[in-house]
Motif scaffolding. Structure first.
Motif, mmCIF file in Angstrom:
data_model
loop_
_atom_site.group_PDB
_atom_site.id
_atom_site.type_symbol
_atom_site.label_atom_id
_atom_site.label_comp_id
_atom_site.label_asym_id
_atom_site.label_seq_id
_atom_site.Cartn_x
_atom_site.Cartn_y
_atom_site.Cartn_z
ATOM 1 N N ILE A 185 10.143 0.427 8.051
ATOM 2 C CA ILE A 185 10.298 -0.435 6.874
ATOM 3 C C ILE A 185 9.001 -1.171 6.570
ATOM 4 C CG2 ILE A 185 11.359 -2.609 6.130
ATOM 5 C CD1 ILE A 185 13.989 -1.575 7.167
ATOM 6 N N GLY A 186 8.348 -1.667 7.617
ATOM 7 C CA GLY A 186 7.076 -2.361 7.410
ATOM 8 C C GLY A 186 6.052 -1.467 6.735
ATOM 9 N N ILE A 187 5.951 -0.242 7.223
ATOM 10 C CA ILE A 187 4.936 0.676 6.668
ATOM 11 C C ILE A 187 5.310 1.107 5.255
ATOM 12 C CG2 ILE A 187 3.868 2.948 6.963
ATOM 13 C CD1 ILE A 187 3.995 2.464 9.995
ATOM 14 N N VAL A 188 6.579 1.444 5.053
ATOM 15 C CA VAL A 188 7.009 1.914 3.726
ATOM 16 C C VAL A 188 6.779 0.836 2.674
ATOM 17 C CG1 VAL A 188 9.049 2.483 2.337
ATOM 18 C CG2 VAL A 188 8.667 3.655 4.503
ATOM 19 N N GLU A 189 7.140 -0.403 2.995
ATOM 20 C CA GLU A 189 6.987 -1.436 1.956
ATOM 21 C C GLU A 189 5.509 -1.732 1.692
ATOM 22 O OE1 GLU A 189 8.883 -5.114 2.931
ATOM 23 O OE2 GLU A 189 7.352 -5.688 4.380
ATOM 24 N N ALA A 190 4.674 -1.649 2.713
ATOM 25 C CA ALA A 190 3.257 -1.921 2.488
ATOM 26 C C ALA A 190 2.623 -0.802 1.663
ATOM 27 C CB ALA A 190 2.531 -2.073 3.833
ATOM 28 N N VAL A 191 2.934 0.438 2.033
ATOM 29 C CA VAL A 191 2.336 1.570 1.316
ATOM 30 C C VAL A 191 2.853 1.626 -0.122
ATOM 31 C CG1 VAL A 191 2.229 4.096 1.231
ATOM 32 C CG2 VAL A 191 1.862 2.906 3.400
ATOM 33 N N SER A 192 4.094 1.201 -0.330
ATOM 34 C CA SER A 192 4.663 1.265 -1.682
ATOM 35 C C SER A 192 3.866 0.411 -2.661
ATOM 36 C CB SER A 192 6.130 0.805 -1.663
ATOM 37 O OG SER A 192 6.198 -0.603 -1.568
ATOM 38 N N THR A 193 3.213 -0.633 -2.160
ATOM 39 C CA THR A 193 2.469 -1.513 -3.066
ATOM 40 C C THR A 193 1.272 -0.796 -3.699
ATOM 41 O OG1 THR A 193 1.109 -2.357 -1.251
ATOM 42 C CG2 THR A 193 3.075 -3.611 -1.818
ATOM 43 N N LEU A 194 0.894 0.333 -3.132
ATOM 44 C CA LEU A 194 -0.204 1.106 -3.721
ATOM 45 C C LEU A 194 0.252 1.796 -5.003
ATOM 46 C CD1 LEU A 194 -1.665 2.863 -0.566
ATOM 47 C CD2 LEU A 194 -2.624 0.919 -1.804
ATOM 48 N N TYR A 195 1.534 2.053 -5.093
ATOM 49 C CA TYR A 195 2.032 2.883 -6.200
ATOM 50 C C TYR A 195 2.835 2.099 -7.216
ATOM 51 C CZ TYR A 195 0.626 6.336 -2.775
ATOM 52 O OH TYR A 195 -0.104 7.064 -1.883
ATOM 53 N N ILE A 196 3.497 1.060 -6.764
ATOM 54 C CA ILE A 196 4.305 0.281 -7.693
ATOM 55 C C ILE A 196 3.989 -1.195 -7.503
ATOM 56 C CG2 ILE A 196 6.253 1.889 -8.000
ATOM 57 C CD1 ILE A 196 7.624 0.575 -5.720
ATOM 58 N N PRO A 197 4.323 -2.017 -8.496
ATOM 59 C CA PRO A 197 3.946 -3.436 -8.409
ATOM 60 C C PRO A 197 4.509 -4.088 -7.144
ATOM 61 C CG PRO A 197 4.753 -2.895 -10.599
ATOM 62 C CD PRO A 197 4.963 -1.684 -9.759
ATOM 63 N N THR A 198 3.715 -4.998 -6.600
ATOM 64 C CA THR A 198 4.058 -5.668 -5.352
ATOM 65 C C THR A 198 5.422 -6.367 -5.419
ATOM 66 O OG1 THR A 198 1.717 -6.093 -5.197
ATOM 67 C CG2 THR A 198 3.095 -7.196 -3.598
ATOM 68 N N ASP A 199 5.769 -6.828 -6.629
ATOM 69 C CA ASP A 199 7.052 -7.523 -6.783
ATOM 70 C C ASP A 199 8.235 -6.648 -6.395
ATOM 71 O OD1 ASP A 199 5.675 -9.645 -7.645
ATOM 72 O OD2 ASP A 199 6.151 -9.419 -9.779
ATOM 73 N N VAL A 217 12.054 -1.569 -2.846
ATOM 74 C CA VAL A 217 11.823 -0.272 -2.206
ATOM 75 C C VAL A 217 12.582 -0.190 -0.881
ATOM 76 C CG1 VAL A 217 10.080 1.183 -1.104
ATOM 77 C CG2 VAL A 217 9.595 0.112 -3.305
ATOM 78 N N VAL A 218 12.496 -1.273 -0.115
ATOM 79 C CA VAL A 218 13.156 -1.282 1.194
ATOM 80 C C VAL A 218 14.661 -1.100 1.036
ATOM 81 C CG1 VAL A 218 13.731 -2.711 3.184
ATOM 82 C CG2 VAL A 218 11.394 -2.678 2.303
ATOM 83 N N PHE A 219 15.236 -1.848 0.090
ATOM 84 C CA PHE A 219 16.693 -1.770 -0.022
ATOM 85 C C PHE A 219 17.143 -0.486 -0.705
ATOM 86 C CE2 PHE A 219 15.784 -6.268 0.719
ATOM 87 C CZ PHE A 219 16.407 -6.348 1.953
ATOM 88 N N ALA A 220 16.259 0.090 -1.549
ATOM 89 C CA ALA A 220 16.566 1.410 -2.104
ATOM 90 C C ALA A 220 16.592 2.443 -0.976
ATOM 91 C CB ALA A 220 15.531 1.804 -3.150
ATOM 92 N N ALA A 221 15.636 2.322 -0.051
ATOM 93 C CA ALA A 221 15.617 3.236 1.095
ATOM 94 C C ALA A 221 16.891 3.059 1.923
ATOM 95 C CB ALA A 221 14.384 2.973 1.964
ATOM 96 N N LEU A 222 17.312 1.810 2.080
ATOM 97 C CA LEU A 222 18.551 1.529 2.830
ATOM 98 C C LEU A 222 19.751 2.220 2.174
ATOM 99 C CD1 LEU A 222 20.247 -0.049 4.900
ATOM 100 C CD2 LEU A 222 20.227 -1.978 3.330
ATOM 101 N N ILE A 223 19.830 2.078 0.849
ATOM 102 C CA ILE A 223 20.957 2.691 0.132
ATOM 103 C C ILE A 223 20.905 4.210 0.264
ATOM 104 C CG2 ILE A 223 21.947 3.066 -2.167
ATOM 105 C CD1 ILE A 223 21.046 0.145 -2.796
ATOM 106 N N ALA A 224 19.685 4.753 0.160
ATOM 107 C CA ALA A 224 19.544 6.207 0.270
ATOM 108 C C ALA A 224 20.027 6.686 1.636
ATOM 109 C CB ALA A 224 18.088 6.605 0.042
ATOM 110 N N VAL A 225 19.638 5.980 2.693
ATOM 111 C CA VAL A 225 20.074 6.389 4.036
ATOM 112 C C VAL A 225 21.594 6.303 4.151
ATOM 113 C CG1 VAL A 225 20.044 5.739 6.479
ATOM 114 C CG2 VAL A 225 17.911 5.851 5.197
#
Lengths: 291, 251
Positions: free
Chosen positions: A247-261, A266-274
């Protein structure tokens, strides 16, 4: 791009290490006592405050302040286990209500003692910069990653190689069977709460100097830790470790592609997907008797 | 060896399941408790092992009163209990499961020695030593439960439906193991639904009904008794049982 990616991976590993501590503590308590302790985040926060107190008022040594904070939180954990959760054994609803109530009590208690404003804790490791290529990180980043790595390894060895650690896992897998082989459940409850709270304190004490220490500093680590243990599979220790780091890595890397806000989204979308694709979590097993 | 007198056991809210039961099992003996679902068989064993919230009466082990002792003290004192179904630790290895069986043994040398002994008795456990116990077949899991119990060298072993969910061949094997342990001088007290095979492997039997002992006799006599036959094995067509109120055997 490669630079930016590396930067976010290191940031993500650092935050992921913090989530790992929270998740590991929660999963230990959940596994053994079947208590989902929502107050774990405020215990993390208190760990930050107590560390700050020891560092500024008493010890002037960051290492000793961390250890002091872990010791104090262990005692608090012991008191909560005895005074609150043990009395509510086998009463899931009351445990949830109690842990939510504890959040209010502890958070407001902290505000009453230290006030609502953020505290700053100046230690040398946040001032020293470690250059990596063109990037530079605080030494605290690597101190966090290293300390958590060592701690989690130690916990893992404790759980897999020692008699008491194996008994903790045994109790979390089958409480009745643990009782018939002579494992005293109350001792296991105490052990899991003690370790869980000490890990929360370590998290707060490590993160506090890097950011700030404030009454809601444990809220996001709690939610991310919770997401980590659900993604990893409720009750799974490797799941909590890998879930937290992931989760730490996914949320940090996601900021490269989508706004930091949108980082938390992203984290909770990943949770729902799982939950949709693999409801038992990545490392979970379907529990007998449940559909 | 094991003796319960006037044992009453139940759960919260005053639900009494076992009502004043006298029962005993002597060294070298297999004793089986039979009875319909809800008769209180499992609660009786749990009551002896101090695992129910409400209980009265007395329990003695080797002549000493142990009614108030916690389960871990009872185990250390020589009374072991294998609950119904799945009392293994699924995600511990077979070897770890065995070591947990000796959790109360402080002497590690003795533990290793005893693990060697039970592994000699159950060779399958050696083959699968490093696998998760969840991967064992039903029969192997039952053997693991029994083997794990033996690490404390108990004088009395209580088993709750050891044959449940097993193929007929494995059922025979489990009862054979129970017999063997009795011949080694242990007192074996079991609860069973598989009435015929269980009684055939037993010395004595108790019939429990609504929490009370209805019949108590030698196992071969119980097997031949029409009342047992009718109530617990279903009525035999054209049999000698008087066609009382429950010819089909109640659920």
């Amino acid at each position: 791009m490669a630079q930016a990616l590396l930067e976010q991976i290191i940031n993500g590993t650092m935050m992921g290490s913090i989530y790992m501590l929270v998740a590991l503590g929660m999963v230990l308590i959940y596994g053994v006592m079947h208590v989902l302790n929502f107050a774990h985040g405020v215990l993390f926060m208190v760990g930050g405050y107590v560390c700050h107190f020891f560092f500024t008022q008493v010890l002037d040594s960051y290492l000793l302040a961390i250890l002091g904070s872990m010791a104090v939180l262990s005692v608090i954990g012991l008191a909560l286990e005895r005074g609150v959760f043990r009395r509510l054994r086998d009463n899931l609803r009351m445990q949830v209500i109690a842990s939510l109530g504890l959040i209010l009590v502890i958070q407001n208690g902290v505000i009453a003692i230290w006030g609502p404003n953020a505290l700053q804790m100046r230690i040398t490791t946040t001032d020293i910069r470690v250059p990596i290529g063109e990037l530079s990180f605080t030494l605290q980043h690597f101190l966090i990653i290293g300390t958590v790595g060592v701690t989690v390894t130690a916990i893992w060895l404790f759980l897999t190689r020692t008699r008491i650690g194996t008994a903790l896992r045994a109790t979390s897998q089958n409480a009745e069977a643990a009782q018939v082989v002579g494992i005293d459940a109350n001792r296991m409850y105490v052990a899991s709460f003690l370790i869980g709270c000490a890990l929360a304190a370590l998290g707060g004490a490590l993160l506090g100097p890097l950011f700030l220490i404030f009454p809601t500093m444990g809220d996001l680590p709690l939610l991310k830790g919770l997401a980590a243990i659900i993604i990893g599979g409720m009750g799974s220790i490797p799941g909590a470790i890998i879930g937290g780091l992931g989760i730490g890595i996914v949320e940090a890397v996601s900021t490269l592609y989508i706004p930091t806000d949108f980082r938390d989204t992203v984290v909770f979308a990943a949770l729902i997907a799982v939950l949709l694709l693999r409801p038992q979590g990545l490392f979970g097993v379907r529990v007998r008797g449940e559909a | 060896m094991l003796e319960a007198r006037g044992l009453t056991a139940g759960y919260g809210g005053g639900r009494i399941i076992v009502d004043g039961v006298d029962i005993d099992a002597r060294a070298g003996e297999v004793v089986t408790i039979i009875g319909q679902n809800g008769a209180g068989k499992s609660t009786l064993l749990k009551g002896i092992f101090n695992m129910v919230p409400v209980r009265r009466g007395s329990v003695s082990l080797d002549g000493a009163e142990v009614f108030d002792q916690r389960p871990d003290r009872l185990l250390a004192g020589g009374l072991a209990y294998i609950p119904q179904n799945h009392s293994i630790f699924p995600k511990l290895t077979v070897a770890e499961n065995l070591r947990m069986g000796g959790f109360l043994l402080r002497d590690q040398r003795l533990l290793v020695e005893r693990i060697g002994e039970v592994e000699a008795m159950f060779p399958i456990l050696v083959e699968r030593r490093d696998e998760y116990a969840a991967g064992l077949s039903g029969g192997e899991q039952r053997m693991l439960e029994i083997a794990r119990t033996l690490l404390m060298a108990p004088k009395v072993i209580m088993l709750d439906e050891p044959s449940i969910g097993l193929a007929p061949r494995l059922v025979d094997q489990v009862f054979q193991t129970v017999r063997t342990l009795a011949e080694q001088g242990k007192a074996m007290l079991m609860v069973e639904q598989n009435v015929k095979k269980a009684l055939a492997a037993s010395d004595r039997g108790y019939v429990l009904e609504l929490g009370q002992v209805k019949l108590h006799d030698r196992a071969d006599r119980l097997l031949a008794d029409d009342r047992t036959a009718q109530l617990y094995m279903g009525a035999r067509p054209g049999g000698t049982a008087p066609s009382a109120e429950a010819p089909e055997g109640r659920p």
